[in-house]
Design a protein around this motif. Sequence first.
Motif, short mmCIF file in Angstrom:
data_model
loop_
_atom_site.label_atom_id
_atom_site.label_comp_id
_atom_site.label_asym_id
_atom_site.label_seq_id
_atom_site.Cartn_x
_atom_site.Cartn_y
_atom_site.Cartn_z
N PHE A 58 -13.69 8.97 9.06
CA PHE A 58 -13.63 7.82 8.14
C PHE A 58 -14.40 8.09 6.84
CE2 PHE A 58 -13.13 4.26 11.62
CZ PHE A 58 -11.98 4.88 12.07
N TYR A 61 -12.85 8.64 3.44
CA TYR A 61 -11.42 8.31 3.48
C TYR A 61 -11.14 7.16 2.52
CZ TYR A 61 -6.81 7.24 5.40
OH TYR A 61 -5.47 7.02 5.54
N TYR A 64 -14.20 5.40 1.64
CA TYR A 64 -15.00 4.64 2.62
C TYR A 64 -16.36 5.33 2.81
CZ TYR A 64 -16.32 1.89 6.66
OH TYR A 64 -17.00 1.05 7.50
N CYS A 69 -16.65 1.74 11.32
CA CYS A 69 -16.50 0.40 10.77
C CYS A 69 -17.15 -0.55 11.77
CB CYS A 69 -15.03 0.02 10.60
SG CYS A 69 -14.12 1.11 9.50
N HIS A 78 -12.96 -3.01 9.26
CA HIS A 78 -13.45 -2.33 8.05
C HIS A 78 -14.75 -2.90 7.50
CE1 HIS A 78 -8.97 -1.05 7.26
NE2 HIS A 78 -9.49 -0.50 8.33
N ASP A 96 -15.06 0.64 15.10
CA ASP A 96 -13.91 1.53 14.94
C ASP A 96 -14.49 2.87 14.52
OD1 ASP A 96 -11.43 2.64 14.43
OD2 ASP A 96 -10.72 0.97 13.22
N ASP A 107 -9.10 8.44 16.73
CA ASP A 107 -9.26 7.12 16.12
C ASP A 107 -9.14 6.06 17.22
OD1 ASP A 107 -9.23 4.85 14.52
OD2 ASP A 107 -7.26 5.24 13.64
N HIS A 170 -0.63 2.85 13.75
CA HIS A 170 -0.06 3.94 12.95
C HIS A 170 0.11 5.20 13.78
CE1 HIS A 170 -4.25 5.40 13.02
NE2 HIS A 170 -4.54 4.11 12.95
N MET A 176 -4.99 10.91 9.73
CA MET A 176 -5.35 9.66 10.44
C MET A 176 -4.19 8.69 10.43
SD MET A 176 -8.68 7.32 10.35
CE MET A 176 -8.89 7.17 8.59
N HIS A 177 -3.50 8.62 9.29
CA HIS A 177 -2.38 7.69 9.20
C HIS A 177 -1.09 8.45 8.97
CE1 HIS A 177 -5.63 4.63 7.96
NE2 HIS A 177 -5.31 4.44 9.22
N GLU A 203 -3.43 -0.88 17.83
CA GLU A 203 -4.72 -1.53 17.59
C GLU A 203 -4.60 -3.01 17.26
OE1 GLU A 203 -6.85 -0.18 14.07
OE2 GLU A 203 -5.27 1.22 13.58
N TRP A 220 -13.53 -3.82 1.15
CA TRP A 220 -13.17 -3.27 2.46
C TRP A 220 -13.09 -4.34 3.55
CZ3 TRP A 220 -11.23 1.31 3.66
CH2 TRP A 220 -11.42 2.36 2.77
N GLU A 234 -8.54 -0.47 20.06
CA GLU A 234 -7.57 0.56 19.63
C GLU A 234 -7.58 1.76 20.55
OE1 GLU A 234 -8.49 2.20 15.75
OE2 GLU A 234 -6.55 3.21 15.59
#
Length: 262
Positions: A58, A61, A64, A69, A78, A96, A107, A170, A176-177, A203, A220, A234
């Motif tokens: 994270f 990212y 961030y 998070c 977040h 997270d 993740d 995702h 990550m995504h 999630e 955020w 998640e």
Amino acid sequence: MSIYLKTNEEVELLRESNLLVSKTLAELAKVIKPGISTFCLDKIAEEFIRDNGALPAFKGYNGYPASICTSINEQVVHGIPSEDVILKDGDIISIDCGTYKNGFVGDSAYTFCVGNVTEEIKQLLKVTKESLYEGIKYAVEGKRIGDIGNAIQTYCEREGYSVVREMVGHGVGRKMHESPEVPNYGKRGMGKMLKSGMTICIEPMINMGGKDIVIESDGWTARTKDYKCSAHFEHAVVIRKGVADILSDFDIIEKVLENKII
Ligand code: MF3
Ligand code: CO
């Protein structure tokens, strides 16, 4: 936009990254109690991740600033760790966490109780976690993305809770995504067809009150518009025939919680 199917070797690397997330969350489970700051939790997580030969996925990212998070009570996701945010008795905190190791991302998220939490809020956590497993039942070859979301939505709305729309699960892998998006709501039989070797994060973010959220001025933190509590769990899973293979592991976390003397 294309969906990357993973080889068995790639799945094992993803499992390692995701298990490290679960182990990190288990470390945090040991120290979550009234009086600790979310900044302190972030430092413990970052050190544990780095000590295990990985990077905090994270951090940095989209800018961030932290390794986890930390979203408390009405915060959905977040939330940014801070020295000024001190956990207090009766809070819930979604943590997270992301890792990056051997080219693959882990993740996963879990919502914890801080000290003594009301039965009403405990029920929100129970149902949200159960809804994740309801969704995972449909994370199998031949089902569709909408089947997962529909299962989660149906399960939570039956309890009078609501599903956040703006944020979704995702695909996960080297990034990550990845594609596809995995909403926690939807219609049965709709959306992309699931195939063995797809790896996705499911999630659910579930609110006790209304579904609407707002983003705080830090850019955020997402919180519920009505300030009612929200929960978030998640898992990263691999689509397989018949039954999904879950890559993250809540048992490691829950063993710590069971043996914990508050
Ligand atoms: N699990 C979150 C997600 O899937 C983690 C992203 S937090 C960020 O979006 F800080 F890294 F953006
Ligand atoms: Co995620």
